[in-house]
Scaffold this motif. Sequence first.
Motif, PDB file in Angstrom:
ATOM      1  N   SER A 175      23.395  -6.500  -3.386  1.00  0.00           N
ATOM      2  CA  SER A 175      23.183  -5.258  -3.322  1.00  0.00           C
ATOM      3  C   SER A 175      24.292  -4.170  -3.502  1.00  0.00           C
ATOM      4  CB  SER A 175      22.197  -4.742  -2.159  1.00  0.00           C
ATOM      5  OG  SER A 175      23.105  -5.042  -1.096  1.00  0.00           O
ATOM      6  N   GLY A 176      25.314  -4.565  -3.181  1.00  0.00           N
ATOM      7  CA  GLY A 176      26.688  -3.764  -3.060  1.00  0.00           C
ATOM      8  C   GLY A 176      27.455  -3.588  -4.547  1.00  0.00           C
ATOM      9  N   PRO A 177      27.299  -4.715  -5.317  1.00  0.00           N
ATOM     10  CA  PRO A 177      27.870  -4.670  -6.776  1.00  0.00           C
ATOM     11  C   PRO A 177      26.947  -3.601  -7.636  1.00  0.00           C
ATOM     12  CG  PRO A 177      28.011  -6.737  -5.988  1.00  0.00           C
ATOM     13  CD  PRO A 177      27.195  -6.256  -4.940  1.00  0.00           C
ATOM     14  N   PRO A 178      25.777  -3.514  -7.653  1.00  0.00           N
ATOM     15  CA  PRO A 178      24.759  -2.539  -8.554  1.00  0.00           C
ATOM     16  C   PRO A 178      24.979  -1.249  -7.724  1.00  0.00           C
ATOM     17  CG  PRO A 178      23.211  -4.097  -7.338  1.00  0.00           C
ATOM     18  CD  PRO A 178      24.693  -4.619  -7.202  1.00  0.00           C
ATOM     19  N   GLN A 179      25.256  -0.948  -6.495  1.00  0.00           N
ATOM     20  CA  GLN A 179      25.526   0.344  -6.267  1.00  0.00           C
ATOM     21  C   GLN A 179      26.818   0.739  -6.509  1.00  0.00           C
ATOM     22  OE1 GLN A 179      24.865   0.475  -1.827  1.00  0.00           O
ATOM     23  NE2 GLN A 179      22.584  -0.395  -2.224  1.00  0.00           N
ATOM     24  N   HIS A 180      27.773  -0.195  -6.578  1.00  0.00           N
ATOM     25  CA  HIS A 180      29.228   0.062  -7.001  1.00  0.00           C
ATOM     26  C   HIS A 180      29.198   0.657  -8.335  1.00  0.00           C
ATOM     27  CE1 HIS A 180      33.565  -1.059  -5.948  1.00  0.00           C
ATOM     28  NE2 HIS A 180      33.360   0.259  -6.209  1.00  0.00           N
ATOM     29  N   LEU A 181      28.652  -0.238  -9.281  1.00  0.00           N
ATOM     30  CA  LEU A 181      28.501   0.048 -10.764  1.00  0.00           C
ATOM     31  C   LEU A 181      27.894   1.250 -10.899  1.00  0.00           C
ATOM     32  CD1 LEU A 181      28.885  -0.612 -13.707  1.00  0.00           C
ATOM     33  CD2 LEU A 181      26.597  -1.965 -13.393  1.00  0.00           C
ATOM     34  N   ALA A 182      26.851   1.708 -10.215  1.00  0.00           N
ATOM     35  CA  ALA A 182      26.132   2.955 -10.392  1.00  0.00           C
ATOM     36  C   ALA A 182      27.136   4.112  -9.912  1.00  0.00           C
ATOM     37  CB  ALA A 182      25.030   3.138  -9.366  1.00  0.00           C
ATOM     38  N   GLN A 183      27.974   4.020  -8.969  1.00  0.00           N
ATOM     39  CA  GLN A 183      28.686   5.342  -8.711  1.00  0.00           C
ATOM     40  C   GLN A 183      29.867   5.403  -9.754  1.00  0.00           C
ATOM     41  OE1 GLN A 183      28.924   5.483  -3.924  1.00  0.00           O
ATOM     42  NE2 GLN A 183      28.392   3.344  -4.619  1.00  0.00           N
ATOM     43  N   ALA A 184      30.275   4.109 -10.226  1.00  0.00           N
ATOM     44  CA  ALA A 184      31.230   4.276 -11.316  1.00  0.00           C
ATOM     45  C   ALA A 184      30.880   4.956 -12.589  1.00  0.00           C
ATOM     46  CB  ALA A 184      31.865   2.842 -11.571  1.00  0.00           C
TER      47      ALA A 184
ATOM     48  N   THR B  36      15.373   3.041  -0.819  1.00  0.00           N
ATOM     49  CA  THR B  36      14.895   2.223  -1.952  1.00  0.00           C
ATOM     50  C   THR B  36      15.096   2.809  -3.376  1.00  0.00           C
ATOM     51  OG1 THR B  36      12.610   3.114  -1.947  1.00  0.00           O
ATOM     52  CG2 THR B  36      13.224   1.328  -0.267  1.00  0.00           C
ATOM     53  N   GLY B  37      15.546   4.206  -3.208  1.00  0.00           N
ATOM     54  CA  GLY B  37      15.855   4.701  -4.763  1.00  0.00           C
ATOM     55  C   GLY B  37      17.290   4.067  -5.026  1.00  0.00           C
ATOM     56  N   PHE B  38      17.934   3.507  -4.257  1.00  0.00           N
ATOM     57  CA  PHE B  38      19.562   3.005  -4.471  1.00  0.00           C
ATOM     58  C   PHE B  38      19.221   1.927  -5.349  1.00  0.00           C
ATOM     59  CE2 PHE B  38      20.928   5.433  -0.593  1.00  0.00           C
ATOM     60  CZ  PHE B  38      21.150   6.586  -1.418  1.00  0.00           C
ATOM     61  N   GLN B  39      20.353   1.100  -5.932  1.00  0.00           N
ATOM     62  CA  GLN B  39      20.226   0.056  -6.806  1.00  0.00           C
ATOM     63  C   GLN B  39      20.179  -0.997  -5.569  1.00  0.00           C
ATOM     64  OE1 GLN B  39      19.445  -0.404  -9.744  1.00  0.00           O
ATOM     65  NE2 GLN B  39      19.412   1.592 -10.175  1.00  0.00           N
ATOM     66  N   PRO B  40      19.769  -2.273  -5.930  1.00  0.00           N
ATOM     67  CA  PRO B  40      19.294  -2.694  -7.078  1.00  0.00           C
ATOM     68  C   PRO B  40      17.868  -2.323  -7.041  1.00  0.00           C
ATOM     69  CG  PRO B  40      19.310  -4.423  -5.418  1.00  0.00           C
ATOM     70  CD  PRO B  40      20.049  -3.275  -4.730  1.00  0.00           C
ATOM     71  N   LEU B  41      17.048  -1.768  -6.138  1.00  0.00           N
ATOM     72  CA  LEU B  41      15.622  -1.576  -6.248  1.00  0.00           C
ATOM     73  C   LEU B  41      15.462  -0.533  -7.297  1.00  0.00           C
ATOM     74  CD1 LEU B  41      14.612  -1.746  -2.460  1.00  0.00           C
ATOM     75  CD2 LEU B  41      14.410  -3.399  -4.461  1.00  0.00           C
ATOM     76  N   GLY B  42      16.299   0.881  -7.075  1.00  0.00           N
ATOM     77  CA  GLY B  42      15.958   2.046  -8.062  1.00  0.00           C
ATOM     78  C   GLY B  42      14.547   2.755  -8.082  1.00  0.00           C
ATOM     79  N   LEU B  43      13.922   2.831  -6.923  1.00  0.00           N
ATOM     80  CA  LEU B  43      12.646   3.344  -6.829  1.00  0.00           C
ATOM     81  C   LEU B  43      12.818   4.745  -6.548  1.00  0.00           C
ATOM     82  CD1 LEU B  43      10.929   0.689  -4.517  1.00  0.00           C
ATOM     83  CD2 LEU B  43      10.732   0.883  -7.158  1.00  0.00           C
ATOM     84  N   TRP B  44      13.264   5.399  -7.613  1.00  0.00           N
ATOM     85  CA  TRP B  44      13.700   7.002  -7.436  1.00  0.00           C
ATOM     86  C   TRP B  44      12.396   7.749  -7.187  1.00  0.00           C
ATOM     87  CZ3 TRP B  44      11.400  10.120 -10.830  1.00  0.00           C
ATOM     88  CH2 TRP B  44      11.063   9.728 -12.215  1.00  0.00           C
TER      89      TRP B  44
END
Length: 521
Positions: A430-439, A28-36
């Motif tokens: 959920s895939g696109p915001p995770q992809h953007l975060a890695q970019a 859940t720490g990953f995007q799009p939730l971002g609950l770090w």
Amino acid sequence: MEPLARPLTWLCGRPRLAAFALGVLAATGFQPLGLWPLALLAIGALGWLVGHAAGWKQAAMLGWLFGVGHFTLGNWWIATAFTYQAQMPAALGWVAVPLLALYLAVYPAIAAAGARALAGRVGLPIGFAALWIVSEWLRGWVFTGYPWNPFGIVLLGPFDRPGLASIAPWTGTYALSGFAVLVGCGLVRALAARRWLPASLAAVLLAVGMYLPAGDMAEGSERFTLVQPDVRQEKLDDPRAWESTFQRTAALSVPADPGGERLVLWPESGVPDYLEDGYPDRYYRRTTAFGSPVHARRRIGQVIGPGSTLLTGAVDLEIENGRAVGARNSVTALDAGGEIVGSYHKAHLVPYGEYLALRWLLEPLGATRLVPGSLDFWPGPGPRTIDLGEHGEAGVQICYEIVFSGQVVDQANRPDFIFNPSNDGWFGPSGPPQHLAQARLRAIEEGLPVLRATTTGISAVIDARGVVRDHIARLRPGRIDGTIPPAHAPTLFSRTGNLLALFWTLVILFAGLVVMRRRGR
């Protein structure tokens, strides 16, 4: 009774169930939730479980169960891709994701087993953090690699600030993950021991680091237009929609300032036409009404305008004896006259997406690629820089290539920016915001701006600090006009690559040895 005593006792009483649940919570720490904060506490609680395991074998099982839950939730976007092809049942995606997780879970198992084995010499948190770095590094290249969602990405801040990931130029992504694991273990241990002041101070410092403003933004001089046509996946490969798709993309690319020179950026799958010369005529007739790559290129040149250059996703063919035997996922650079001035072929291909691994075994069983077509894509040679003349030098990484830390830039010819065209229409919400975060993480590591042009979003302009200067949300057509943010000086990571992360592994282990020896005196 000590705070956290009951929940930690419960965890140790049901370690296997707890490990799986903690893996889900950590994702859940990953995007799009971002609950770090939850992700850090979950990885720290796993460290607690590993420290109380009977031995390294039980620790390995706990790490593996954690990974099954972690990678199932973190990679759930993959299941969406099965809904956009007709050769295999869409329900297979519900099976494919857990099956992938069963393999990926091997890497947390390696970290947990190694940490338990070294606990008496370097301490459990130190060993866990160091071995986590090694496990993520292995995941990045074994069997061609799948480094999606490194744990350290939970330390990436919101769009307008880099967060604690700002240390990545001096650590690399994998060592950033190791530090995140160390912080999580430290927090859980401090709370369990009722060390309120250190725990509170750490929480405050984490929050400040995550939300610290990025400061003033430097501006560049090279003008660009970045286009997101919002072509949905079900239309992208439909020949009946190709002309309307081109017209939509072209309309979004019209110069805002007639006569102004600029760089135009179209996404992966940006044009259906074959743009290279030399193929048998029948291949051109399948993709364009013109039946000629020369006419197709000139039409594109008229769209971008005089003095401009286009970078677009395209497909090239490999021809032998008059027939296509393979394809290349490419980026083609075109000038306003319709001449090809450079190209790049994708090197990191997606197994079962762009080629069918073990085709001799799986094809007779009915397995196919997710991407339409019978030809397998062939890999290119790796990172390269395209000289665009007055428009600068572009590094290119197509789609998920951008997630490979240390493998995105030609170190012998450092570019001015990285162009990351992508088709994220396969991957749901959920895939696109995770992809953007890695970019964003690649931009921070390399000290280079990253420009992402995607079919359906999220397209973005990312500066060399990982700050998103502008973006176009999912499922919306649009364009971004601006100037390319300037590059930073080469970072320590850009000069050393993932040797830097492995160096930090040794530093962390050495620090653990020193601390444990002093405690033993």
